[in-house]
Write an enzyme that holds these catalytic residues in place. Structure first.
Site, short mmCIF file in Angstrom:
data_model
loop_
_atom_site.label_atom_id
_atom_site.label_comp_id
_atom_site.label_asym_id
_atom_site.label_seq_id
_atom_site.Cartn_x
_atom_site.Cartn_y
_atom_site.Cartn_z
N GLY A 97 -8.88 5.91 0.07
CA GLY A 97 -8.39 4.99 -0.95
C GLY A 97 -7.34 4.06 -0.37
N HIS A 98 -6.92 3.11 -1.19
CA HIS A 98 -5.85 2.19 -0.82
C HIS A 98 -4.98 1.93 -2.04
CE1 HIS A 98 -6.77 1.27 3.33
NE2 HIS A 98 -8.04 1.14 3.03
N ASP A 156 1.89 1.30 -2.32
CA ASP A 156 2.25 1.46 -0.91
C ASP A 156 3.77 1.46 -0.70
OD1 ASP A 156 -0.24 1.76 0.16
OD2 ASP A 156 -0.39 -0.25 1.01
#
Length: 381
Positions: free
Chosen positions: A132-133, A163
């Site tokens: 995933g991101h 992030d």
């Protein structure tokens, strides 16, 4: 010297938010050693997105390149970990265990070690092993659904939320909290920092407003998502944008006065039914002047107005220049370390290190010349 002077950190090189967390720790004065895995001959880089010579996220670190598939390289990594206060890694769950550097192994060698783990989904849960991101992790928090214009699709807020905020920042908070506890208990522990958890945590205020009945599920219809005419961005005559945010009544009144909006309809600040109409009228009014003309009139006052700057303009803004918010390092403009400290002031960041074997680092961390020679002859460094 920064407030983390004397703290020793081992970072296992990875992509994503883990390098940012290590950068922050280094910016604040910690000695961070980045262990990069020695690539196999002819191997392609894991990603060609970043030029390592100008990858700002890797600044202020010393680098050791080790072949962790060789016993000598693995033993060297264990010796480095044994001398560290903090370890940070950003691999999928189980990868460090398979390498031979999982928490049990490292904490046995160094019982006071804070072992920071950075993943998207966390160390447990049904999605833990899935790729995933940022955009995927953000999706599960409710945040991505909430960002966008009325009737439009969710808008990606760069990769700032999962992030950077919910990932890197959360990892830094976690390892520093665990380090503080370890100084009392004498025991290290594992910090499981998941971007899904961090993204959800960053949504606390919005969940509060929802619980109070002040937030709806419709994008672009709420106070802080661009729904209010007094909390949004507006295009000016030159095509540049202005951010408007006078929430408090006294600030809103000042904004109306300074912007020349004497229409009594604008006095109905909290009439949600009128927000769309007032937004249209305010947009037309703000298109009568350039962004900088509006800033000359409004910026710096309690009207809560600021220019929307691009990445070339931001370092040149007088406020950013006065505070040194941006610095140029190795010919690369970049954000300066933050926050600021009155006494323990961090040193100037250093450019990223590329292609180092790290033999000097090994020597500084207690490896004898003979041990380094054995690593070299084994091809482990």
């Amino acid at each position: 010297m920064g407030p983390l002077h004397g703290i020793k950190v081992i970072e296992f090189a990875a992509l994503g938010p883990c390098p940012m967390a290590a950068m922050i720790l280094a910016d604040l004065g910690a000695e961070v050693v980045r262990i990069e895995r020695k690539p196999a001959p002819g191997a392609k880089p894991a990603s060609d997105l970043f030029d390592p010579k100008i990858d700002i996220l890797n600044r202020s670190r010393r680098v050791v390149t080790l072949d962790l598939k060789k016993p000598e390289g693995l033993d060297a990594a264990k010796q480095l970990v044994a001398g560290a206060d903090i370890l940070v890694e950003g691999y999928r769950p189980g990868v460090m265990e398979r390498i031979g550097l999982g928490p049990d192994t490292c904490l046995e060698a160094n019982p006071r070690l804070v072992y920071g783990r950075m993943t998207g989904w966390g160390q447990s849960g049904p999605l833990a092993q899935a790729a995933g991101h940022d955009i995927n992790y953000l999706s599960l928090s409710g945040a991505l659904h909430a960002i966008g214009e009325p009737g439009g699709k969710p808008v990606v807020p760069l990769n700032l939320v999962a992030d950077c905020g919910g990932g890197a920042m959360l990892l830094v908070v976690g390892v520093l909290a665990a380090l503080t506890e370890a100084r009392t208990s004498g025991q290290g522990q594992v910090v499981d920092a998941a971007m899904t958890d961090g993204s959800a945590l960053l949504m606390t205020m919005m969940y509060t407003l929802k619980a109070m009945g002040q937030w709806t599920q419709q994008r672009g219809s709420n106070l802080l998502d661009g729904g209010a005419h007094f909390y949004d961005t507006y295009r000016c005559a030159d095509g540049k944008y202005l951010s408007i945010g006078p929430i408090e009544p006294q600030f809103y009144t000042l904004f109306l006065q300074k912007a020349g909006l004497d229409d009594p309809d604008f006095s109905q600040q909290w009439d949600r039914a009128r927000w769309p109409e007032l937004k249209t009228r305010l947009a037309a009014h703000l298109q009568t002047r350039t962004r900088d003309a509006w800033c000359a009139l409004l910026e710096g006052s309690d009207a809560c107005v600021a220019p929307v700057l691009d990445m070339d303009e931001a370092p040149e803004h007088p406020h950013n220049r006065a505070r040194g918010t941006f610095i140029e390092l190795g010919g690369v403009m970049q954000p300066a370390p933050a926050p600021r400290f009155s006494r323990s002031i961090p040193a100037q960041p250093r450019p990223p290190v590329v292609g180092a074997t790290g033999e000097d680092v090994l020597a500084d961390w207690g490896f004898t010349p003979e041990a380094i020679a054995r690593l070299r002859s084994a091809g482990a460094v």
